[in-house]
Design an enzyme around this catalytic site. Structure first.
Site, short mmCIF file in Angstrom:
data_model
loop_
_atom_site.label_atom_id
_atom_site.label_comp_id
_atom_site.label_asym_id
_atom_site.label_seq_id
_atom_site.Cartn_x
_atom_site.Cartn_y
_atom_site.Cartn_z
N LYS A 76 -1.71 10.51 12.51
CA LYS A 76 -2.83 10.79 11.62
C LYS A 76 -2.87 12.30 11.38
O LYS A 76 -2.65 13.08 12.31
CB LYS A 76 -4.13 10.30 12.26
CG LYS A 76 -5.36 10.45 11.36
CD LYS A 76 -6.62 9.86 12.03
CE LYS A 76 -7.85 9.96 11.15
NZ LYS A 76 -9.04 9.35 11.77
N SER A 151 -11.77 6.04 8.97
CA SER A 151 -11.05 7.11 8.30
C SER A 151 -9.53 7.05 8.48
O SER A 151 -8.81 7.71 7.74
CB SER A 151 -11.54 8.46 8.82
OG SER A 151 -11.23 8.62 10.19
N SER A 175 -13.37 4.57 13.21
CA SER A 175 -12.23 4.95 12.36
C SER A 175 -10.87 4.44 12.80
O SER A 175 -9.88 4.62 12.08
CB SER A 175 -12.16 6.47 12.22
OG SER A 175 -13.17 6.93 11.37
#
Lengths: 484, 95
Positions: A76, A151, A175
């Site tokens: 990420k 997210s 997330s």
């Protein structure tokens, strides 16, 4: 080659069925073909990936082994990668090249993982649909008209589309679990303090925690094994030994008490999602687990408490972006005030600015007691609910998200509608508990996630329950059949 | 709880966020809605509850007061938008 599960790659490398360079090249080509449609990656590191793949192949040829040696993964884009751009999905860090790597990145590299690139995400991890990224939204490989969740939407979309067998992610209010749920994947948020936050760009420091997104619990166990553990560079890191997660996966579930909170089956839960979750619970019961009713009476207050605590901490954390030391700087500032204000206003997107303002307001003179102190008190009540529930249950189970993946624009016009996406996930962050999402069915062709919440440091038990479930079901093997 | 445009402007200034004058009304309304949602907390009596600052209620760990990090001044200055002679450059503050 892209259909092979993360846990099976090391074996295939060991048997010389293919090399790390071969699978890495294959995945890089898939990513390069698919990214125009999915936008799952912000940065693709072809050169770095091939270099570490070659190094892993050489190490294996020299006798080195390891379950992640030569295994390609994605990070990420809020984990700092030394020398490789790390944007956090923001214009503010659009050109930021960190001078050091996150502990998570270092540990994955030490285990032999190959980094394919950096995945797209909601800006500063604030969002549940990946629509707030400065680099554009990510599309869900199950239906490209829908969001992948957020997210960690890029990590989830990349794994679901078979662009990477696993990816790192973070979870401040859901997330990891919500995008895993919306993309038909297994994702685990560890206990607060279990995985180092060093080099993980901060959003809300008392809630942020990392974890893996992959296809199965067995995949996640291998990744968590590599990243969990004490780190002196994170002042909130837990000094506790890391158990062998893989060896616990197969334990039978007979006698396990699974708490089912009635508050998680509220009118906001889509009937199709509820049916799938209940069927999943029945499967666990069929394996000998016992379902017990539990109550988490303060859970409806988790969203309001979270939307004080997270913005308050974000307003403090993001005050560092001043246009001076690193990150975006506005053009031709007339004075220092102009430099600060314009750099921040141009560098941050709408949702991030909204949360900074809410947080600043909640912490401002005269409002602190009514907001921040009150939210921290509610937080204790929520943690206390869990403490009582864990007296009669070993694991708590329910839905991960209220429904399946929604369409672009469906919730982005109203922040509060979007915030309710995390209604079942936020409480675990407030209480610092480990929690995961595992695929539990399809509704109209879209994946449903079942959430498992454990007591502190019970990641092994969560993975065990999910693994046993995945031995009896094949939801985690369903692929969106995305053609790259 | 609602928030006035004046209050919002003051908070935005504290946060060093400049709002586009065309959007102030809309931003105020949205933030007012969020504060309204947050206000649901006030329905619960928490007078006897101590605030929870850390999920695991641990104490701050201390370490020996020894130098463990190396000097990386050059690396950190290199990522600044503008620097010169080992210093960060900003617009003139003192005339």
């Amino acid at each position: 080659m892209h259909d092979i599960a993360l846990e099976a790659i090391a074996g295939a490398l060991e048997r010389r069925e293919f090399s790390s360079v071969e699978i890495t090249s294959h995945l890089l080509e898939r990513i390069e073909r698919a990214n125009g449609t999915l936008n799952a990656f912000i940065t693709i590191d072809r050169e770095g990936a091939l270099r570490s793949a070659a190094a892993a192949d050489a190490a294996r040829a020299g006798g080195a082994t390891g379950p992640l040696l030569g295994v390609p993964i994605a990070h990420k884009d809020l984990f700092c990668t030394a020398g490789l751009r790390t944007t956090c999905g923001s214009r503010m860090l659009g050109e930021f090249v960190p001078p050091y790597s996150a502990t998570v990145v270092e540990r994955m590299a030490a285990a032999g993982c190959v980094t394919l690139g950096k995945t797209n995400m909601d800006e500063f991890a604030m969002g549940s649909s990946n629509e707030t990224s400065w680099f554009g939204p990510v599309r869900n490989p199950w239906d490209t008209a829908r969001v992948p969740g957020g997210s960690s939407g890029g990590s989830a979309a990349a794994v679901a589309a078979r662009l990477a067998p696993g990816a790192t992610a973070t979870d401040t209010g859901g997330s990891i679990r919500q995008p895993a749920s919306l993309c038909g994947l297994t994702g685990l948020k560890a206990t607060y303090g279990r995985v180092s936050r060093h080099g993980m760009i901060a959003f809300a420091s008392s809630l942020d925690q990392a974890g893996p997104i992959a296809r199965s619990a067995a995949d996640c166990a291998l990744m968590l094994q590599a990243i969990a553990g004490f780190d002196p560079r994170d002042s909130t890191s837990i000094e506790a030994p890391v158990p062998d997660y893989v060896s616990q996966l197969d334990r039978p579930l007979a006698g396990l008490r699974i708490g089912v909170p009635k508050e998680y089956f509220d009118p906001g839960l889509h009937p199709g999602t509820e049916a799938a979750v209940r069927q999943g619970l029945a499967e666990l019961e069929a394996q000998g687990a016992k379902l017990v009713d539990v109550s988490l009476p303060h859970s409806p207050l988790s969203v309001p408490a979270y939307y004080v605590i997270a913005p308050a901490e974000c307003s403090a954390n993001l005050s560092r972006y001043d246009g001076v030391r690193y990150g975006y700087r506005c053009k031709d500032p007339v004075d220092l005030r102009d430099l600060y204000e314009r750099s921040r206003s141009e560098g941050f997107g709408e949702e991030v600015k909204r949360r900074i303002i809410v947080g600043t307001y909640a912490l401002s003179a005269g409002y602190y007691d009514a907001y921040y102190r009150k939210a921290q008190q509610i937080r204790r009540l929520i943690a206390e609910d869990f403490r009582q529930a864990f007296e009669v249950a070993d694991v708590i189970a329910g839905p991960s998200a209220p429904a399946t993946a929604f369409r672009f624009g469906e919730k982005s016009s109203d922040p509060i509608t979007m915030y309710l996406e995390d209604i079942y996930t936020i409480a675990a962050n407030l209480a610092g508990l480990p929690a995961m999402s595992m695929p539990g069915g399809l509704v109209d062709g879209l994946p449903v996630g079942i959430q498992l919440i454990g007591n502190h440091l019970q990641e092994g038990l969560l993975l065990n329950v999910a693994h046993r479930f995945q031995q009896a079901t094949d939801w985690h093997r369903r692929s969106p059949g995305f053609t790259a | 709880m609602t928030i006035s445009e004046q209050e919002l402007a003051r908070v935005a200034e504290l946060a060093r966020i400049r709002l586009d004058p065309d959007t102030v009304t809309d931003v105020t309304r949205r933030i007012g809605n969020i504060l309204g949602m947050i206000d649901r907390m006030q329905a619960v009596d928490t007078s006897a509850v101590s605030p929870m600052a850390h999920p695991l209620d641990t104490v701050q760990r201390l370490r020996p007061d020894e130098v463990t990090e190396t000097d990386r001044r050059e690396d950190f200055l290199a990522i600044a938008p503008v620097s010169e002679a080992g210093l960060y450059l900003v617009p003139r503050v003192i005339e």
